[in-house]
Write a protein that holds these residues in place. Structure first.
Motif, PDB file in Angstrom:
ATOM      1  N   SER A 806      40.507  28.476  42.046  1.00  0.00           N
ATOM      2  CA  SER A 806      39.919  28.520  40.706  1.00  0.00           C
ATOM      3  C   SER A 806      41.031  28.648  39.674  1.00  0.00           C
ATOM      4  CB  SER A 806      38.942  29.690  40.557  1.00  0.00           C
ATOM      5  OG  SER A 806      39.646  30.905  40.418  1.00  0.00           O
ATOM      6  N   ILE A 807      40.680  28.366  38.431  1.00  0.00           N
ATOM      7  CA  ILE A 807      41.649  28.495  37.321  1.00  0.00           C
ATOM      8  C   ILE A 807      40.962  29.199  36.150  1.00  0.00           C
ATOM      9  CG2 ILE A 807      43.157  26.575  37.942  1.00  0.00           C
ATOM     10  CD1 ILE A 807      41.557  24.812  36.006  1.00  0.00           C
ATOM     11  N   SER A 808      40.221  30.232  36.452  1.00  0.00           N
ATOM     12  CA  SER A 808      39.471  30.940  35.411  1.00  0.00           C
ATOM     13  C   SER A 808      40.373  31.487  34.314  1.00  0.00           C
ATOM     14  CB  SER A 808      38.664  32.086  36.030  1.00  0.00           C
ATOM     15  OG  SER A 808      37.743  31.596  36.982  1.00  0.00           O
ATOM     16  N   TRP A 809      41.622  31.812  34.637  1.00  0.00           N
ATOM     17  CA  TRP A 809      42.536  32.375  33.647  1.00  0.00           C
ATOM     18  C   TRP A 809      42.812  31.423  32.487  1.00  0.00           C
ATOM     19  CZ3 TRP A 809      47.025  29.599  32.993  1.00  0.00           C
ATOM     20  CH2 TRP A 809      47.428  28.774  34.058  1.00  0.00           C
ATOM     21  N   VAL A 810      42.523  30.135  32.664  1.00  0.00           N
ATOM     22  CA  VAL A 810      42.773  29.156  31.608  1.00  0.00           C
ATOM     23  C   VAL A 810      41.901  29.436  30.383  1.00  0.00           C
ATOM     24  CG1 VAL A 810      42.685  26.688  31.043  1.00  0.00           C
ATOM     25  CG2 VAL A 810      43.484  27.422  33.286  1.00  0.00           C
ATOM     26  N   ILE A 811      40.753  30.071  30.595  1.00  0.00           N
ATOM     27  CA  ILE A 811      39.856  30.383  29.475  1.00  0.00           C
ATOM     28  C   ILE A 811      40.575  31.241  28.428  1.00  0.00           C
ATOM     29  CG2 ILE A 811      37.669  31.501  28.850  1.00  0.00           C
ATOM     30  CD1 ILE A 811      36.655  30.820  31.604  1.00  0.00           C
ATOM     31  N   ARG A 826      40.721  22.485  47.739  1.00  0.00           N
ATOM     32  CA  ARG A 826      39.986  23.693  48.114  1.00  0.00           C
ATOM     33  C   ARG A 826      39.095  24.189  46.972  1.00  0.00           C
ATOM     34  NH1 ARG A 826      41.745  26.685  52.686  1.00  0.00           N
ATOM     35  NH2 ARG A 826      42.548  25.151  54.178  1.00  0.00           N
ATOM     36  N   MET A 827      39.273  23.652  45.806  1.00  0.00           N
ATOM     37  CA  MET A 827      38.570  24.166  44.639  1.00  0.00           C
ATOM     38  C   MET A 827      37.127  23.667  44.604  1.00  0.00           C
ATOM     39  SD  MET A 827      39.801  24.094  40.653  1.00  0.00           S
ATOM     40  CE  MET A 827      41.443  24.602  41.115  1.00  0.00           C
ATOM     41  N   GLU A 828      36.183  24.601  44.541  1.00  0.00           N
ATOM     42  CA  GLU A 828      34.772  24.259  44.440  1.00  0.00           C
ATOM     43  C   GLU A 828      34.248  24.399  43.014  1.00  0.00           C
ATOM     44  OE1 GLU A 828      32.598  26.543  47.295  1.00  0.00           O
ATOM     45  OE2 GLU A 828      33.726  25.748  49.001  1.00  0.00           O
ATOM     46  N   GLN A 829      34.890  25.258  42.218  1.00  0.00           N
ATOM     47  CA  GLN A 829      34.503  25.448  40.823  1.00  0.00           C
ATOM     48  C   GLN A 829      35.742  25.839  40.044  1.00  0.00           C
ATOM     49  OE1 GLN A 829      30.807  27.547  40.107  1.00  0.00           O
ATOM     50  NE2 GLN A 829      31.654  28.583  38.311  1.00  0.00           N
ATOM     51  N   LEU A 830      35.885  25.314  38.831  1.00  0.00           N
ATOM     52  CA  LEU A 830      37.086  25.596  38.049  1.00  0.00           C
ATOM     53  C   LEU A 830      37.067  26.999  37.458  1.00  0.00           C
ATOM     54  CD1 LEU A 830      37.541  22.274  36.002  1.00  0.00           C
ATOM     55  CD2 LEU A 830      38.342  22.800  38.299  1.00  0.00           C
ATOM     56  N   GLU A 835      35.158  36.327  37.173  1.00  0.00           N
ATOM     57  CA  GLU A 835      36.602  36.563  37.236  1.00  0.00           C
ATOM     58  C   GLU A 835      37.174  36.952  35.866  1.00  0.00           C
ATOM     59  OE1 GLU A 835      37.539  33.469  40.919  1.00  0.00           O
ATOM     60  OE2 GLU A 835      38.415  33.113  38.947  1.00  0.00           O
ATOM     61  N   LEU A 836      36.283  37.081  34.863  1.00  0.00           N
ATOM     62  CA  LEU A 836      36.712  37.473  33.529  1.00  0.00           C
ATOM     63  C   LEU A 836      36.315  38.915  33.267  1.00  0.00           C
ATOM     64  CD1 LEU A 836      35.515  34.304  31.600  1.00  0.00           C
ATOM     65  CD2 LEU A 836      37.778  34.726  32.549  1.00  0.00           C
ATOM     66  N   ASN A 837      37.062  39.592  32.390  1.00  0.00           N
ATOM     67  CA  ASN A 837      36.686  40.964  32.054  1.00  0.00           C
ATOM     68  C   ASN A 837      35.617  40.958  30.962  1.00  0.00           C
ATOM     69  OD1 ASN A 837      37.919  40.790  29.438  1.00  0.00           O
ATOM     70  ND2 ASN A 837      39.915  41.122  30.420  1.00  0.00           N
ATOM     71  N   ASN A 838      35.105  42.117  30.612  1.00  0.00           N
ATOM     72  CA  ASN A 838      33.968  42.215  29.696  1.00  0.00           C
ATOM     73  C   ASN A 838      34.266  41.642  28.314  1.00  0.00           C
ATOM     74  OD1 ASN A 838      32.276  43.376  31.564  1.00  0.00           O
ATOM     75  ND2 ASN A 838      32.928  45.472  31.071  1.00  0.00           N
ATOM     76  N   ASP A 839      35.473  41.866  27.818  1.00  0.00           N
ATOM     77  CA  ASP A 839      35.824  41.358  26.504  1.00  0.00           C
ATOM     78  C   ASP A 839      35.748  39.838  26.461  1.00  0.00           C
ATOM     79  OD1 ASP A 839      36.225  43.887  25.563  1.00  0.00           O
ATOM     80  OD2 ASP A 839      38.398  43.879  25.952  1.00  0.00           O
ATOM     81  N   GLU A 840      36.213  39.238  27.545  1.00  0.00           N
ATOM     82  CA  GLU A 840      36.205  37.783  27.610  1.00  0.00           C
ATOM     83  C   GLU A 840      34.784  37.241  27.736  1.00  0.00           C
ATOM     84  OE1 GLU A 840      40.583  37.542  29.736  1.00  0.00           O
ATOM     85  OE2 GLU A 840      38.757  37.603  30.929  1.00  0.00           O
ATOM     86  N   ILE A 841      33.908  37.966  28.448  1.00  0.00           N
ATOM     87  CA  ILE A 841      32.519  37.542  28.571  1.00  0.00           C
ATOM     88  C   ILE A 841      31.849  37.551  27.205  1.00  0.00           C
ATOM     89  CG2 ILE A 841      30.273  38.173  29.518  1.00  0.00           C
ATOM     90  CD1 ILE A 841      31.723  39.130  32.019  1.00  0.00           C
ATOM     91  N   ASN A 842      32.141  38.552  26.376  1.00  0.00           N
ATOM     92  CA  ASN A 842      31.513  38.647  25.063  1.00  0.00           C
ATOM     93  C   ASN A 842      31.882  37.477  24.161  1.00  0.00           C
ATOM     94  OD1 ASN A 842      30.277  41.042  25.731  1.00  0.00           O
ATOM     95  ND2 ASN A 842      31.960  42.326  24.974  1.00  0.00           N
ATOM     96  N   MET A 843      33.050  36.885  24.367  1.00  0.00           N
ATOM     97  CA  MET A 843      33.450  35.768  23.520  1.00  0.00           C
ATOM     98  C   MET A 843      33.229  34.429  24.214  1.00  0.00           C
ATOM     99  SD  MET A 843      37.622  35.785  23.857  1.00  0.00           S
ATOM    100  CE  MET A 843      37.738  34.079  23.373  1.00  0.00           C
TER     101      MET A 843
END
Length: 937
Positions: A806-811, A826-830, A835-843
């Motif tokens: 995954s490459i969730s950190w790109v967000i 091997r990647m099934e979802q980008l 994999e994000l913390n709460n602050d990132e979910i809010n935005m």
């Protein structure tokens, strides 16, 4: 003969009798058995035939077709089936008696023998099937092209002519800029769109743009390229290849901008050019000459005239904007007078309209009318028609806001098309952009390109990122060359050679020749009329030159710009050392150029730009320090000075000695560059060995383009690297490459907590990870946040990272504009929300505020792009290639981004994309296209 001899003779005869006579003896008595076995073998063959036919039917829905071998196999199977039916019928007609055997032994014999033979052939055919390819993928029936949305008034009538059987060759002619290419592009796109809805169709549409020096071989090469046929250097082979493909297919060949006639038969176009049975053959051509239409055998000739008043006024208002016209009552009156002067010529209406879009003072419009009235004043070497066109278009050139921009525009005419960065670099080399900061220089160049594009003097070909290409409309280009050559048609001042492929070019240099630009030639030679030549710019990139001797470079003593990139030079042209006025030298992409630059190279003390990308040139100790004017040295992607490669090229058997020599060369290179006062940018390839890292971290050299080759299991970037002041201020592109081939390896960014705030590559815009594998956590972050390290990152590439999941950190990256993920199997979802913390979910409703392009290719296990909460508010391009399990798009039902322009992918993939309902599919269908336009870095 004695008894022993008789026994031997009988002994040798018996096997022959057993194998050749016995079967014939028993044929009449096992007829029913042979019939049963034959029917069983035939039944199995029929079942296999049905499977093949289903496979062919499925393939034809996605632009596949049966191979010639399988068609032959099916024909032979049909023969077996027919023969079996006939044998059974003959057997059933026989009169039977005891044991169900006919007394007619001769008939039994014939039928039994036929059945045995047919059985054997059926068995052989059944076995052959596994060795025969069933399907071949055909090229696309047509490829849509970028075109203006405005519809030509001629489109419907020409389409009727194309679809009917009356006219096989249709000629469209008219003056430059009247809309011929626009009409042909619309014909191409209309037919391509219709054919995309009928994959089983055997109609092919091929669009070929013909340069001024076009010949039959050029057209052959473009047709072969478009249809994906086998390439060859032999004209006769090309002719046969094209003919064999098209002879049993319907086709429409679109030839744009022919300047002279070409022989269709020589190209390989099947004759006669008319409907033959079920096959329709059409050629539609555009040209500036009615004579060319007649020479091409056009049965229908259409002249394109200018637009009528209503359409001309509408087009002009669209480009100048209603806002400008409504600014003052006098402006609309003046605007109408301008449109009358432009005589309905679409190109002039667009170009002049855009030149006036910000003119909101009536006096500026009144002055424009005065200038346009003077169209026929100058005595120029043109027909009245073309004098009028050029002078009208020159109005837009005269409206450019500074002289430097005007010069940059004129230099664009030296090529049919050119990459954006290469154009800016040449502007720098020509001294048209002169800034002390290299990034500022590039930004000025990009701004010039945007300005020229905004007024329709330059077009941008749709390719991604830094590989965007610039091109000119052919009439604009002719006008630019006309201006550059002092408003003369025949001149030797600026020589722009033929752009046909695989030719030879002999150029006569006169005393007033200043610039020569030639591409796509096997051989180039010069003859010089006067030794006092003024030649200052020589552009010979993209040819097939292997030796420099025929160029006589030493005679061009005034040369300041020399481009020999993308050739096949193997030895450094020693004559270059005599060109003491040279300021720009590009030898990049001469892949076989393995050479030690001579000591005399140091004599080029005016040299500012030295580009040696993808070469194996060695810079010896000494000459580099003499290049006091040097600003840019780019060794990107070259093998120098990475020890793992160059130690193999140094002639010493002791590996340690070779390594020491290379490291010494690198140290001297760094030392020399540090003493050059005006030096601005270095492009370099290094390995991840400690020696190079230490040098890089401590050197005071502005590195702009950096490639790091990972030979260790961990390619690590520490705080001392990320915090280096030169890298922070200058690094623009960072490519990190592993060894690939299943070798374990990963990339790590790490820092002690007290150094975190200093780890920032503040100018980095392109980051690439390539060829790392066999480690699940391929990219690791230790005490660092990606958004802090890469605050301005625009382009991000992941290629051949076989274990990346995954490459969730790109967000986290706020400025990311282009994302490429290729061969990450091997990647099934980008992106995963968990994999994000709460602050990132809010935005997350603004997840990717800048992301415009996503390219996904060859990711076998990719199922989804992201969770639905992650959004792409400004996405313009989504391209999917060979990701066969990706069935879900990252858009909510009926709610694609307002900025969306294209969803690109194969028709097979698109048909299987899962949609919520028909409404969802129809709303997204507006954006879908099967064409492939994006270049991956």
């Amino acid at each position: 003969m004695d008894c022993t001899g008789c026994s031997r003779a009988i002994g040798s005869l018996l096997p022959w009798v057993a194998s050749n006579v016995s079967p014939h003896v028993v044929y009449p008595f096992n007829v029913s058995s042979n019939i049963r076995v034959m029917e069983l073998a035939t039944s199995k063959l029929k079942d296999l035939k049905k499977d093949v036919e289903i496979e062919i039917s499925d393939a034809e829905r996605v632009n596949g077709a049966p191979t010639n071998q399988i068609q032959g196999w099916l024909s032979r199977v049909q023969t077996i089936e027919t023969e079996s039916t006939d044998i059974v019928e003959k057997y059933q007609q026989l009169c039977r008696c005891i044991w169900n055997i006919s007394p007619n032994l001769y008939s039994n014999y014939k039928i039994s023998k036929r059945a045995a033979k047919n059985r054997d052939e059926a068995t052989v055919l059944h076995g052959e099937k596994s060795t025969i390819p069933v399907i071949m993928m055909l090229p696309p029936h047509g490829q849509e092209m970028p075109a203006s949305s405005s519809k030509s008034s001629y489109l419907e009538s020409v389409l009727i002519d194309v679809k009917e059987d009356v006219h096989s060759v249709i000629g469209i002619w008219g003056m430059g800029g009247v809309g011929k290419t626009h009409l042909l592009e619309q014909i191409n796109n209309t037919l391509s769109e219709e054919l995309s809805k009928d994959p089983a169709s055997k109609v092919f549409v091929v669009f070929v743009t013909c340069p001024k020096e076009c010949n039959e071989e050029y057209v052959q090469d473009r047709i072969i390229e478009k249809l994906g046929l086998s390439k060859s250097d032999n004209r006769a082979v090309k002719q046969l290849t094209i003919y064999n493909f098209l002879k049993e297919k319907s086709f429409v060949l679109l030839l744009d901008d022919l300047w002279s006639s070409v022989n269709l038969k020589t190209i390989g176009i099947p004759a006669p050019m008319e409907a033959v049975g079920a096959y329709k053959r059409k050629v539609v051509l555009t040209t500036r000459s009615e004579k060319v239409c007649r020479k091409m055998g056009a049965k229908k000739i259409i002249k394109l005239d200018g637009l009528n008043w209503e359409n001309a006024w509408s087009l002009f208002k669209k480009n100048v904007s209603e806002e400008t016209i409504d600014t003052h009552p006098l402006i609309e009156k003046c605007a109408r007078n301008v449109v009358k002067k432009l005589d309905g010529l679409p190109l002039a209406l667009i170009v002049v309209g855009k030149a006036m879009y910000d003119k909101k003072d009536p006096s500026e419009w009144e002055q424009a009318i005065v200038q346009l009235k003077q169209v026929h004043v100058d005595d120029v070497e043109l027909s009245d028609e073309y004098q009028s066109v050029f002078k009208t278009l020159k109005f837009s050139y005269d409206s450019l806001h500074n002289e430097n921009l005007k010069k940059c525009f004129l230099y664009c005419s030296l090529w049919h098309h050119i990459e954006k960065n290469r154009l800016v670099e040449l502007w720098m080399g020509l001294g048209l952009i002169d800034k002390s900061d290299i990034q500022e220089a590039y930004n000025v160049g990009y701004n010039y390109i945007r300005t020229l594009q905004a007024v329709s003097l330059l077009e941008i070909v749709e390719m991604a990122g830094d590989s965007w290409r610039c091109k000119m409309h052919d009439v604009i280009r002719d006008m630019a060359l006309w201006i550059a050559n002092d408003k003369r048609v025949v001149t030797n001042k600026w020589i722009v050679g033929a752009d046909t492929y695989k030719g030879t070019q002999h150029i006569k240099i006169s005393s007033d020749t200043e610039i020569v630009s030639v591409r796509h030639q096997i051989e180039v030679s010069f003859s010089i009329a006067s030794p006092a030549t003024k030649l200052a710019t020589l552009l010979l990139g993209y040819n097939d030159l292997r030796k420099s001797g025929t160029l006589q470079l030493e005679l061009f003593s005034e040369l300041t710009v020399l481009d020999l990139s993308w050739n096949r030079l193997e030895v450094f042209p020693i004559e270059i050392c005599e060109l003491v006025h040279l300021q720009f030298l590009n030898l990049s992409y001469n892949f076989d150029l393995i050479s030690l630059l001579p000591e005399r190279f140091g004599a080029l003390n005016n040299l500012k730009y030295l580009l040696l990308r993808e070469t194996k040139c060695i810079l010896p100790n000494g000459p580099l320090s003499k290049l006091k004017a040097l600003r840019v040295l780019d060794l990107s992607n070259s093998t120098y000075p990475t020890s793992k490669i160059w130690t193999r090229l140094i002639y010493n058997r002791d590996v340690l000695v070779r390594t020491a020599v290379v490291q010494e060369m690198f140290s001297v290179l760094v030392e020399d560059l540090q003493h050059l006062q005006d030096f601005q940018a270095l492009g370099i390839t290094i390995s991840d060995e400690d020696f190079y890292y230490r040098k890089l971290e401590n050197m005071n050299v502005p590195v702009r383009w950096l490639i790091v080759l990972g030979y260790n299991s961990c390619t690590s970037f520490s705080s001392s690297f990320l915090g280096n002041s030169q890298l922070k201020r200058n690094l623009f592109s960072l490519r990190i490459r592993g060894q690939g081939g299943g070798v374990p390896g990963w990339v790590q960014f790490e820092s002690a907590s007290e150094h975190r705030s200093n780890c920032c590559l503040e100018r980095l815009e392109l980051l690439s990870f390539e060829s790392f594998g066999r480690v699940r956590e391929t990219i690791r972050w230790k005490s660092l946040d990606p958004k802090d390290i890469f605050p301005r990152l625009r382009i991000l590439i992941f290629r051949e990272l076989s274990y990346l999941t995954s490459i969730s950190w790109v967000i986290n990256l706020p400025c990311i504009r282009e994302l490429y993920v290729i061969e990450c199997n091997r990647m099934e979802q980008l992106f995963f929300i968990n994999e994000l913390n709460n602050d990132e979910i809010n935005m997350s409703h603004h997840s990717f505020p800048s992301l415009k392009i996503i390219h996904l290719g060859l990711n076998r296990n990719l199922v989804r792009i992201s969770d639905h909460i992650i959004t792409f508010p400004v996405l313009e391009i989504l391209e999917i290639r060979a990701c066969y399990n990706l069935k879900k798009l990252p858009f909510k039902t009926g709610d694609p981004p307002k900025s969306l322009k294209y969803i690109l992918g194969t028709e097979e993939w698109w048909d299987y994309v899962e949609m919520e309902d028909k409404t969802h599919r129809s709303s997204l269908q507006l954006y879908y296209s099967s064409r492939k336009i994006w270049h991956v870095y």
